[in-house]
Design a protein around this motif. Structure first.
Motif, PDB file in Angstrom:
ATOM      1  N   ILE A   1      23.914 -45.587  23.513  1.00 16.92           N
ATOM      2  CA  ILE A   1      24.484 -46.826  22.979  1.00 16.92           C
ATOM      3  C   ILE A   1      25.982 -46.950  23.259  1.00 16.92           C
ATOM      4  CG2 ILE A   1      24.992 -48.081  20.839  1.00 16.92           C
ATOM      5  CD1 ILE A   1      22.247 -47.196  19.821  1.00 16.92           C
ATOM      6  N   PRO A   2      26.821 -45.916  23.016  1.00 12.56           N
ATOM      7  CA  PRO A   2      28.244 -46.040  23.345  1.00 12.56           C
ATOM      8  C   PRO A   2      28.492 -46.295  24.828  1.00 12.56           C
ATOM      9  CG  PRO A   2      27.878 -44.171  21.898  1.00 12.56           C
ATOM     10  CD  PRO A   2      26.536 -44.631  22.334  1.00 12.56           C
ATOM     11  N   SER A   3      27.686 -45.684  25.689  1.00  8.21           N
ATOM     12  CA  SER A   3      27.848 -45.890  27.128  1.00  8.21           C
ATOM     13  C   SER A   3      27.503 -47.325  27.515  1.00  8.21           C
ATOM     14  CB  SER A   3      26.958 -44.915  27.904  1.00  8.21           C
ATOM     15  OG  SER A   3      27.309 -43.583  27.625  1.00  8.21           O
ATOM     16  N   ILE A   4      26.452 -47.857  26.919  1.00  6.70           N
ATOM     17  CA  ILE A   4      26.068 -49.246  27.196  1.00  6.70           C
ATOM     18  C   ILE A   4      27.146 -50.202  26.722  1.00  6.70           C
ATOM     19  CG2 ILE A   4      24.398 -51.058  26.606  1.00  6.70           C
ATOM     20  CD1 ILE A   4      22.280 -48.841  26.411  1.00  6.70           C
ATOM     21  N   ASP A   5      27.699 -49.922  25.552  1.00  2.00           N
ATOM     22  CA  ASP A   5      28.770 -50.767  25.011  1.00  2.00           C
ATOM     23  C   ASP A   5      29.984 -50.773  25.940  1.00  2.00           C
ATOM     24  OD1 ASP A   5      30.166 -52.146  22.558  1.00  2.00           O
ATOM     25  OD2 ASP A   5      31.468 -50.462  23.074  1.00  2.00           O
ATOM     26  N   LEU A   6      30.370 -49.579  26.401  1.00  6.24           N
ATOM     27  CA  LEU A   6      31.521 -49.477  27.298  1.00  6.24           C
ATOM     28  C   LEU A   6      31.248 -50.171  28.629  1.00  6.24           C
ATOM     29  CD1 LEU A   6      34.331 -48.319  27.916  1.00  6.24           C
ATOM     30  CD2 LEU A   6      33.184 -46.218  28.692  1.00  6.24           C
ATOM     31  N   PHE A   7      30.021 -50.031  29.143  1.00  8.02           N
ATOM     32  CA  PHE A   7      29.660 -50.658  30.409  1.00  8.02           C
ATOM     33  C   PHE A   7      29.821 -52.174  30.333  1.00  8.02           C
ATOM     34  CE2 PHE A   7      26.325 -52.832  32.831  1.00  8.02           C
ATOM     35  CZ  PHE A   7      26.692 -52.488  34.121  1.00  8.02           C
ATOM     36  N   PHE A   8      29.273 -52.778  29.285  1.00  6.99           N
ATOM     37  CA  PHE A   8      29.374 -54.239  29.140  1.00  6.99           C
ATOM     38  C   PHE A   8      30.826 -54.687  28.938  1.00  6.99           C
ATOM     39  CE2 PHE A   8      24.768 -54.086  28.035  1.00  6.99           C
ATOM     40  CZ  PHE A   8      24.333 -55.004  28.972  1.00  6.99           C
ATOM     41  N   ARG A   9      31.610 -53.851  28.248  1.00  6.96           N
ATOM     42  CA  ARG A   9      33.023 -54.219  28.029  1.00  6.96           C
ATOM     43  C   ARG A   9      33.798 -54.153  29.335  1.00  6.96           C
ATOM     44  NH1 ARG A   9      36.670 -56.708  27.368  1.00  6.96           N
ATOM     45  NH2 ARG A   9      38.329 -56.579  25.806  1.00  6.96           N
ATOM     46  N   VAL A  10      33.486 -53.153  30.180  1.00  6.48           N
ATOM     47  CA  VAL A  10      34.156 -53.049  31.492  1.00  6.48           C
ATOM     48  C   VAL A  10      33.788 -54.228  32.374  1.00  6.48           C
ATOM     49  CG1 VAL A  10      34.280 -51.719  33.618  1.00  6.48           C
ATOM     50  CG2 VAL A  10      34.366 -50.541  31.412  1.00  6.48           C
TER      51      VAL A  10
END
Length: 230
Positions: A215-224
């Motif tokens: 979940i944190p990785s997905i969140d960071l991916f979408f933010r990038v």
């Protein structure tokens, strides 16, 4: 309408029955004993970061990468560490449950081929007699050995009768390698298909852990992605 529902239920029941019949511990050894599953030891570090040092949460904000102060897409501040913490908790508990409840044959070998080699090098005549006795009492678990098991009496004599001229246990193992192989496979498969409920619980916990960690990785991916195209 009801016929369609009954057909669908029958299909689901058949598929689940097939899955459950073939559900075995050794198919998931890599998942449970992977490097990430063994990261359970760093859980206390995450706990101290969350509880005692909120200032370090900023290091997980990736503000420089994003180019903005707010680096979260759908998570609140500090949630990344918390998801990682609980993800590792689930991974660790799933792994511990796997280690605790796995069949004893997986403590001796991690795959069927490794177990065959283990049997050939470690088994004693008593071990072979016990395996054959189980097959004779409860039947085959696999289709291996219907022909090879006919050689059992000859094999048993070769490994137990020390009065035979030029007696050699190792030579008997090599001579009856087909029988030894089928005994090993049937014994191994019998036990890797036991305790399936424990395996299912362990699997659910580990998959939940991986989901929480993603979940944190997905969140960071979408933010990038958002920062790049905005």
């Amino acid at each position: 309408m009801f016929e369609g529902a009954n057909s669908y239920c029958s299909n689901v029941k058949y598929r689940f029955g097939s899955f459950w019949y073939n559900f075995r511990w050794d198919d998931y050894v890599t998942l449970f004993e992977g490097p990430l599953s063994k990261a359970f030891a760093i859980v206390p570090i995450f706990a101290y970061l969350i509880i005692f040092n909120d200032a370090l949460l900023d290091q997980f904000g990736f503000s420089e990468l994003i180019g903005a102060e707010d680096s979260s897409y759908f998570l609140e501040d500090g949630s990344r560490l918390r998801f990682a913490y609980f993800g590792l908790i689930f991974l660790g508990l799933g792994q511990l449950l796997f280690i605790w409840r796995r069949p004893f044959v997986l403590k001796q070998a991690k795959s069927q081929s490794e177990y065959i080699a283990f049997v050939q090098s470690v088994f004693t005549p008593r071990d072979f007699i016990e395996v054959y006795g189980r097959i004779e009492s409860h039947g085959h678990t696999t289709l291996y050995g219907n022909d090879e098991l006919r050689q059992w009496e000859s094999f048993k004599q070769q490994i137990t009768d020390h009065t035979i001229v030029n007696y050699s246990y190792k030579a008997a193992i090599e001579k009856f390698s087909g029988l030894v192989r089928c005994l090993a496979i049937d014994h191994y498969v019998t036990y890797v298909k036991t305790r399936k409920t424990w395996l299912l619980v362990s699997l659910i916990m580990v998959l939940a852990g991986y989901a929480l960690l993603s979940i944190p990785s997905i969140d960071l991916f979408f933010r990038v992605v958002e920062s790049v195209f905005s």
